[in-house]
Design a protein around this motif. Structure first.
Motif, PDB file in Angstrom:
ATOM      1  N   VAL A 190       0.857  -1.185   0.000  1.00 13.50           N
ATOM      2  CA  VAL A 190       0.000   0.000   0.000  1.00 13.50           C
ATOM      3  C   VAL A 190       0.894   1.236   0.000  1.00 13.50           C
ATOM      4  N   ALA A 191       0.636   2.178  -0.901  1.00 15.01           N
ATOM      5  CA  ALA A 191       1.423   3.404  -0.980  1.00 15.01           C
ATOM      6  C   ALA A 191       0.528   4.529  -1.487  1.00 15.01           C
ATOM      7  N   HIS A 192       1.068   5.725  -1.461  1.00 15.23           N
ATOM      8  CA  HIS A 192       0.296   6.873  -1.958  1.00 15.23           C
ATOM      9  C   HIS A 192       0.498   7.069  -3.457  1.00 15.23           C
ATOM     10  N   VAL A 193       1.726   7.291  -3.894  1.00 18.36           N
ATOM     11  CA  VAL A 193       2.013   7.557  -5.301  1.00 18.36           C
ATOM     12  C   VAL A 193       2.282   6.242  -6.032  1.00 18.36           C
ATOM     13  N   PRO A 194       1.510   5.916  -7.070  1.00 19.99           N
ATOM     14  CA  PRO A 194       1.785   4.695  -7.833  1.00 19.99           C
ATOM     15  C   PRO A 194       3.054   4.861  -8.675  1.00 19.99           C
ATOM     16  N   PRO A 195       3.721   3.777  -9.010  1.00 24.41           N
ATOM     17  CA  PRO A 195       5.018   3.880  -9.685  1.00 24.41           C
ATOM     18  C   PRO A 195       4.956   4.472 -11.084  1.00 24.41           C
ATOM     19  N   PHE A 196       3.808   4.442 -11.724  1.00 21.71           N
ATOM     20  CA  PHE A 196       3.678   4.993 -13.075  1.00 21.71           C
ATOM     21  C   PHE A 196       3.316   6.471 -13.073  1.00 21.71           C
ATOM     22  N   ASN A 197       3.268   7.099 -11.889  1.00 18.22           N
ATOM     23  CA  ASN A 197       2.963   8.522 -11.780  1.00 18.22           C
ATOM     24  C   ASN A 197       4.249   9.347 -11.820  1.00 18.22           C
ATOM     25  N   GLY A 198       4.164  10.565 -12.331  1.00 20.45           N
ATOM     26  CA  GLY A 198       5.333  11.420 -12.464  1.00 20.45           C
ATOM     27  C   GLY A 198       5.965  11.832 -11.159  1.00 20.45           C
ATOM     28  N   ASP A 199       5.276  11.656 -10.032  1.00 25.16           N
ATOM     29  CA  ASP A 199       5.840  11.999  -8.731  1.00 25.16           C
ATOM     30  C   ASP A 199       6.640  10.855  -8.120  1.00 25.16           C
ATOM     31  N   PHE A 200       6.675   9.725  -8.813  1.00 28.69           N
ATOM     32  CA  PHE A 200       7.484   8.567  -8.404  1.00 28.69           C
ATOM     33  C   PHE A 200       8.817   8.640  -9.141  1.00 28.69           C
ATOM     34  N   ASP A 201       9.903   8.318  -8.459  1.00 27.10           N
ATOM     35  CA  ASP A 201      11.241   8.383  -9.046  1.00 27.10           C
ATOM     36  C   ASP A 201      11.348   7.432 -10.245  1.00 27.10           C
ATOM     37  N   LYS A 202      11.486   7.991 -11.438  1.00 25.83           N
ATOM     38  CA  LYS A 202      11.534   7.170 -12.647  1.00 25.83           C
ATOM     39  C   LYS A 202      12.732   6.231 -12.661  1.00 25.83           C
ATOM     40  N   ASN A 203      13.798   6.609 -11.961  1.00 24.76           N
ATOM     41  CA  ASN A 203      14.962   5.739 -11.901  1.00 24.76           C
ATOM     42  C   ASN A 203      14.733   4.505 -11.042  1.00 24.76           C
ATOM     43  N   LEU A 204      13.658   4.527 -10.244  1.00 27.26           N
ATOM     44  CA  LEU A 204      13.343   3.393  -9.379  1.00 27.26           C
ATOM     45  C   LEU A 204      12.105   2.623  -9.830  1.00 27.26           C
ATOM     46  N   GLU A 205      11.402   3.162 -10.805  1.00 28.73           N
ATOM     47  CA  GLU A 205      10.125   2.566 -11.219  1.00 28.73           C
ATOM     48  C   GLU A 205      10.272   1.117 -11.659  1.00 28.73           C
ATOM     49  N   SER A 206      11.190   0.859 -12.563  1.00 27.60           N
ATOM     50  CA  SER A 206      11.343  -0.490 -13.101  1.00 27.60           C
ATOM     51  C   SER A 206      11.726  -1.487 -12.021  1.00 27.60           C
ATOM     52  N   ARG A 207      12.627  -1.074 -11.141  1.00 20.41           N
ATOM     53  CA  ARG A 207      13.055  -1.987 -10.074  1.00 20.41           C
ATOM     54  C   ARG A 207      11.928  -2.238  -9.089  1.00 20.41           C
ATOM     55  N   GLY A 224      -3.309   5.781  -3.974  1.00 18.48           N
ATOM     56  CA  GLY A 224      -4.201   6.935  -4.080  1.00 18.48           C
ATOM     57  C   GLY A 224      -3.572   7.956  -5.004  1.00 18.48           C
ATOM     58  N   HIS A 225      -3.588   9.236  -4.609  1.00 16.69           N
ATOM     59  CA  HIS A 225      -2.830  10.323  -5.223  1.00 16.69           C
ATOM     60  C   HIS A 225      -3.433  10.917  -6.490  1.00 16.69           C
ATOM     61  N   GLU A 226      -3.979  10.099  -7.374  1.00 14.23           N
ATOM     62  CA  GLU A 226      -4.345  10.587  -8.701  1.00 14.23           C
ATOM     63  C   GLU A 226      -5.743  11.190  -8.776  1.00 14.23           C
ATOM     64  N   HIS A 227      -6.470  11.155  -7.690  1.00 10.81           N
ATOM     65  CA  HIS A 227      -7.808  11.757  -7.613  1.00 10.81           C
ATOM     66  C   HIS A 227      -8.757  11.212  -8.680  1.00 10.81           C
ATOM     67  N   GLY A 228      -8.572   9.958  -8.982  1.00 11.15           N
ATOM     68  CA  GLY A 228      -9.444   9.269  -9.928  1.00 11.15           C
ATOM     69  C   GLY A 228      -9.166   7.780  -9.845  1.00 11.15           C
ATOM     70  N   TYR A 229     -10.081   6.980 -10.384  1.00 10.43           N
ATOM     71  CA  TYR A 229      -9.887   5.531 -10.364  1.00 10.43           C
ATOM     72  C   TYR A 229      -8.961   5.089 -11.500  1.00 10.43           C
ATOM     73  N   ARG A 230      -8.225   4.052 -11.208  1.00 12.88           N
ATOM     74  CA  ARG A 230      -7.423   3.400 -12.243  1.00 12.88           C
ATOM     75  C   ARG A 230      -7.112   2.000 -11.769  1.00 12.88           C
ATOM     76  N   ASP A 231      -7.114   1.046 -12.679  1.00  8.09           N
ATOM     77  CA  ASP A 231      -6.678  -0.298 -12.335  1.00  8.09           C
ATOM     78  C   ASP A 231      -6.271  -1.032 -13.592  1.00  8.09           C
TER      79      ASP A 231
END
Length: 269
Positions: A190-207, A224-231
């Motif tokens: 469980v986290a706030h910023v999903p890895p595919f969001n621009g506020d997540f460190d892109k250098n760590l996304e793949s790992r 959460g974070h994106e103020h909309g549903y996604r799955d």
């Protein structure tokens, strides 16, 4: 007084800082909490772990309360009408400006839930003195607990607030938490910023995504974070990513888990 009006007053007061004899002084970053407002995650985890165990666990994922106090109150009313809920997960952004009073107001609302609630830290919670306030009120930024056939892992993924320094999220800690799940419980990150969001460190996304995909006990993960549903299976690696909307949009998710399986529903209120 309506909470929305109280919020406006807070912002006005927060801009006042006068220091001379006989004149009111207020520091918006001061942290003054009652004993029952401290270490809330630990206290609520203790409540959760005392609940009777069943084959399935049904819980609510909501988040981004921020300044949406009236909508958060309506969320509580809706959540209390749901059946067989064990607890509520708050996906972060409790506050808007990291002020202690914001955290206190949201907790005051959430205390009206029939269920315990736990939270992960959001990017808005890291503004100003927010990290200290969150730490005093809720506890560690990265933590985990087990309940039934599930291990819940909460991790700070707000990379932008750390200037993308390569240390957030803490992937070594995440790996160790997954590795310690030797009994093969459902591992729910469980986290706030999903890895595919621009506020997540892109250098760590793949790992990050690779760590989750490499663990057979990780079937889905929550944000959460994106103020909309996604799955969806964003990385086509077998891990289902779920993002819940903000309470400001009057919605949340109900998650049902059982050994090796899960179901997610959207709720509007």
């Amino acid at each position: 007084m309506p909470r929305s009006l109280r919020y406006i007053i807070l912002l006005l007061v927060a801009g006042i800082s006068v220091s001379c004899e006989g004149i009111f002084q207020y520091n918006p970053n001061q942290i003054i909490l009652n004993d029952d407002e401290k270490n809330l995650n630990r206290k609520n985890i203790e409540r959760i772990q005392k609940l009777p165990l069943t084959d399935t666990v049904r819980f609510i994922l909501m988040g981004d309360t921020q300044r949406f106090y009236d909508e958060a109150s309506d969320f509580v009313k809706s959540a209390n009408n749901q059946r067989n809920i064990a607890f509520v997960l708050h996906a972060g952004d409790i506050s808007d400006f990291g002020l202690t009073q914001e955290f206190r107001w949201v907790n005051e609302i959430m205390q009206k839930l029939k269920y315990p609630y736990v939270t992960v830290i959001g990017n808005h919670d890291l503004v100003a003195n927010g990290p200290a306030a969150f730490g005093r009120m809720y506890g560690d930024l990265d933590y985990s607990f087990e309940y039934g056939d599930n291990k819940f892992i909460f991790i700070d993924t707000n990379s932008r607030e750390y200037a993308f320094n390569g240390a957030v999220p803490d992937l070594e800690w995440l790996q160790s938490e997954l590795a310690s799940n030797t009994s093969g419980k459902n591992a729910i990150v469980v986290a706030h910023v999903p890895p595919f969001n621009g506020d997540f460190d892109k250098n760590l996304e793949s790992r990050y995504a690779g760590i989750l995909a490499a663990d057979p006990n990780v079937k889905f993960t929550l944000y959460g974070h994106e103020h909309g549903y996604r799955d969806g299976f964003i990385y086509n690696d077998g891990v289902d990513y779920y993002v819940t909307t903000t309470v400001g949009e009057r919605g949340y998710m109900i998650v049902t888990t059982w050994k090796g399986g899960y179901k997610v529903e959207r709720v509007a209120y």
